[in-house]
Design an enzyme around this catalytic site. Structure first.
Site, PDB file in Angstrom:
ATOM      1  N   HIS A   1      59.898   6.723  14.829  1.00 43.48           N
ATOM      2  CA  HIS A   1      59.978   6.094  16.119  1.00 43.48           C
ATOM      3  C   HIS A   1      61.239   6.448  16.941  1.00 43.48           C
ATOM      4  O   HIS A   1      62.185   5.861  17.226  1.00 43.48           O
ATOM      5  CB  HIS A   1      60.048   4.535  15.758  1.00 43.48           C
ATOM      6  CG  HIS A   1      59.847   3.592  16.975  1.00 43.48           C
ATOM      7  ND1 HIS A   1      59.492   4.148  18.164  1.00 43.48           N
ATOM      8  CD2 HIS A   1      59.712   2.261  16.982  1.00 43.48           C
ATOM      9  CE1 HIS A   1      59.215   3.072  18.841  1.00 43.48           C
ATOM     10  NE2 HIS A   1      59.289   1.991  18.197  1.00 43.48           N
TER      11      HIS A   1
ATOM     12  N   LYS B   1      35.765   4.379  16.953  1.00 44.16           N
ATOM     13  CA  LYS B   1      34.658   5.018  16.917  1.00 44.16           C
ATOM     14  C   LYS B   1      34.587   6.338  15.992  1.00 44.16           C
ATOM     15  O   LYS B   1      33.589   7.146  15.694  1.00 44.16           O
ATOM     16  CB  LYS B   1      34.031   5.342  18.253  1.00 44.16           C
ATOM     17  CG  LYS B   1      34.000   4.273  19.130  1.00 44.16           C
ATOM     18  CD  LYS B   1      33.351   4.578  20.412  1.00 44.16           C
ATOM     19  CE  LYS B   1      33.440   3.649  21.664  1.00 44.16           C
ATOM     20  NZ  LYS B   1      33.055   4.153  22.836  1.00 44.16           N
TER      21      LYS B   1
ATOM     22  N   ARG C   1      57.028  -4.668  22.990  1.00 41.04           N
ATOM     23  CA  ARG C   1      58.468  -4.345  23.648  1.00 41.04           C
ATOM     24  C   ARG C   1      58.064  -2.653  24.128  1.00 41.04           C
ATOM     25  O   ARG C   1      58.163  -2.255  25.293  1.00 41.04           O
ATOM     26  CB  ARG C   1      59.389  -4.299  22.921  1.00 41.04           C
ATOM     27  CG  ARG C   1      60.401  -5.405  23.043  1.00 41.04           C
ATOM     28  CD  ARG C   1      61.217  -5.448  21.880  1.00 41.04           C
ATOM     29  NE  ARG C   1      60.116  -5.885  20.765  1.00 41.04           N
ATOM     30  CZ  ARG C   1      59.602  -7.179  20.564  1.00 41.04           C
ATOM     31  NH1 ARG C   1      60.207  -8.163  21.316  1.00 41.04           N
ATOM     32  NH2 ARG C   1      58.791  -7.259  19.769  1.00 41.04           N
ATOM     33  N   THR C   2      57.602  -1.926  23.013  1.00 35.90           N
ATOM     34  CA  THR C   2      57.805  -0.615  23.129  1.00 35.90           C
ATOM     35  C   THR C   2      56.391  -0.155  24.576  1.00 35.90           C
ATOM     36  O   THR C   2      57.085   0.722  25.308  1.00 35.90           O
ATOM     37  CB  THR C   2      57.289   0.313  21.780  1.00 35.90           C
ATOM     38  OG1 THR C   2      58.002  -0.134  20.978  1.00 35.90           O
ATOM     39  CG2 THR C   2      57.265   1.719  22.033  1.00 35.90           C
TER      40      THR C   2
ATOM     41  N   ARG D   1      51.126   5.258  19.744  1.00 38.43           N
ATOM     42  CA  ARG D   1      51.472   4.779  18.855  1.00 38.43           C
ATOM     43  C   ARG D   1      50.052   4.663  17.864  1.00 38.43           C
ATOM     44  O   ARG D   1      49.045   4.513  18.442  1.00 38.43           O
ATOM     45  CB  ARG D   1      52.007   3.112  18.855  1.00 38.43           C
ATOM     46  CG  ARG D   1      52.052   2.566  17.525  1.00 38.43           C
ATOM     47  CD  ARG D   1      52.937   1.234  17.785  1.00 38.43           C
ATOM     48  NE  ARG D   1      54.391   1.414  17.974  1.00 38.43           N
ATOM     49  CZ  ARG D   1      55.084   0.362  18.106  1.00 38.43           C
ATOM     50  NH1 ARG D   1      54.730  -0.999  17.888  1.00 38.43           N
ATOM     51  NH2 ARG D   1      56.187   0.685  18.453  1.00 38.43           N
TER      52      ARG D   1
HETATM   53  C1  NCD Z   1      59.451  -1.624  15.573  1.00 39.63           C
HETATM   54  C2  NCD Z   1      58.323  -0.878  15.261  1.00 39.63           C
HETATM   55  O1  NCD Z   1      57.240  -0.916  15.729  1.00 39.63           O
HETATM   56  O2  NCD Z   1      58.545   0.003  14.406  1.00 39.63           O
HETATM   57  N1  NCD Z   1      59.218  -2.300  16.699  1.00 39.63           N
HETATM   58  C3  NCD Z   1      59.685  -2.040  18.060  1.00 39.63           C
HETATM   59  O3  NCD Z   1      59.199  -0.859  18.243  1.00 39.63           O
HETATM   60  N2  NCD Z   1      60.539  -2.640  18.775  1.00 39.63           N
HETATM   61  C4  NCD Z   1      60.149  -2.709  14.355  1.00 39.63           C
HETATM   62  C5  NCD Z   1      58.954  -3.517  13.654  1.00 39.63           C
HETATM   63  O4  NCD Z   1      57.628  -3.428  14.166  1.00 39.63           O
HETATM   64  O5  NCD Z   1      59.359  -4.181  12.944  1.00 39.63           O
END
Ligand code: NCD
Length: 305
Positions: A134, A85, A56-57, A106
């Site tokens: 997040h 690496k 999703r993100t 991320r």
């Molecule tokens: C969350 C995350 O990555 O922290 N997911 C997301 O970004 N929608 C929650 C999760 O992974 O449990």
């Protein structure tokens, strides 16, 4: 009106003025989306760097960029990355910020986002740094709460599941501190309680809270925010297996509460599929809101909204 910062690393950096502005631009972006998008970010490039799995993100950041007429370059999966690496986050950022106009990243290490932002010459957005923060998820959660409940002040918010490692509940907690008369019900096994740094923030901001291991205590909440036990943060797989499904929101439970049911997704059994049809099941609408909120953030950080 621009945001008073260049990078979005943590929800702790935001003021109420900032969240009001982000909420209002996100609502405008929803209208832009309804018209099929715009070319506000024509010629701009987003670098999306995901060193940890994401669906999703990543998709919503990239979709947000494309809906505003921009474009994106992607590096995802550890196996393709310079991280594999052994390159430092800092070196990757110095290079990526010469290639793109804005970066989202991320990364599995808590604190990596702060390090990245320090060396990035273009706006940087934290898309999750291990069990840390997040912020864009928290902003879309806030947007969803406001949209579903018509307000944030005075709400009773229950957070359920892995409050220790769940970065989304940490980030959301810091946003709730910007609102009035919030009560949090924290439902978790004792091994996965909310970190002290978050509960001391609640105290500092006057958020009242109760900690419990009983899901029934969440029935009276206005918002039921369910989370997945974060498998990837456990050293001992047996411990994960033991804790993973302590709480399951089933249809009978969901029908007993008036709470708006949210989940950052992915769910792995914490909410049964038959809950999806209920009007208070808001988690898929919540995921949908991610596009407008990320459109707003990218545009604002690029000084275009
Ligand atoms: C969350 C995350 O990555 O922290 N997911 C997301 O970004 N929608 C929650 C999760 O992974 O449990």
């Amino acid at each position: 009106m621009p945001l008073p910062f260049k990078h979005l690393v943590s929800t702790r950096q935001l003021t109420r003025k900032d969240t009001d502005l982000i909420m209002s631009v996100s609502a405008d972006m929803e209208q832009v989306l309804k018209k099929g998008g715009s070319d506000l970010l024509k010629g701009k490039i987003l670098a999306s760097l995901f060193y940890e799995p994401s669906t999703r993100t990543r998709l919503s950041f990239e979709t947000a960029m494309l809906r505003l007429g921009g474009t994106k370059v992607t590096a995802d999966g550890l196996q393709f990355s310079s991280l594999y690496k052994g390159e430092s986050v800092e070196d990757t950022m110095v290079v990526a910020s010469q290639y793109a106009d804005i970066i989202c990243m991320r990364h599995p290490e808590q604190g990596s986002a702060e390090r990245a932002a320090k060396v990035s010459s273009v706006p940087f957005i934290n898309a999750g740094d291990g069990p840390g923060q997040h912020p864009t998820q928290a902003l879309l959660d806030l947007y969803t709460i406001q949209k579903e409940r018509k307000k944030v002040d005075g709400l009773r918010i229950a957070m359920v599941g892995d409050l220790k490692f769940g970065r989304t509940v940490h980030s959301l907690s810091y946003l709730l501190g910007l609102y009035k008369d919030i009560h949090c019900t924290l439902v978790s096994p004792k091994e996965l309680t909310m970190p002290e740094k978050v509960t001391s923030y609640y105290k500092e901001k006057g958020i009242s809270f109760t900690e419990t291991d009983d899901l029934e205590d969440a029935l009276k909440a206005d918002v039921l925010y369910v989370t997945r036990v974060q498998k990837e943060r456990f050293d001992d797989p047996k411990e994960y297996e033991r804790l993973k499904l302590k709480y399951i929101v089933r249809k009978e439970f969901a029908e007993k509460t008036k709470a708006t049911i949210m989940h950052p997704l992915p769910r792995v059994g914490e909410i049964t599929n038959d809950v999806d049809v209920l009007p208070n099941a808001a988690y898929f609408r919540q995921a949908g809101n991610g596009i407008a909120v990320r459109m707003a953030l990218v545009a604002m950080l690029l000084g275009k909204a």
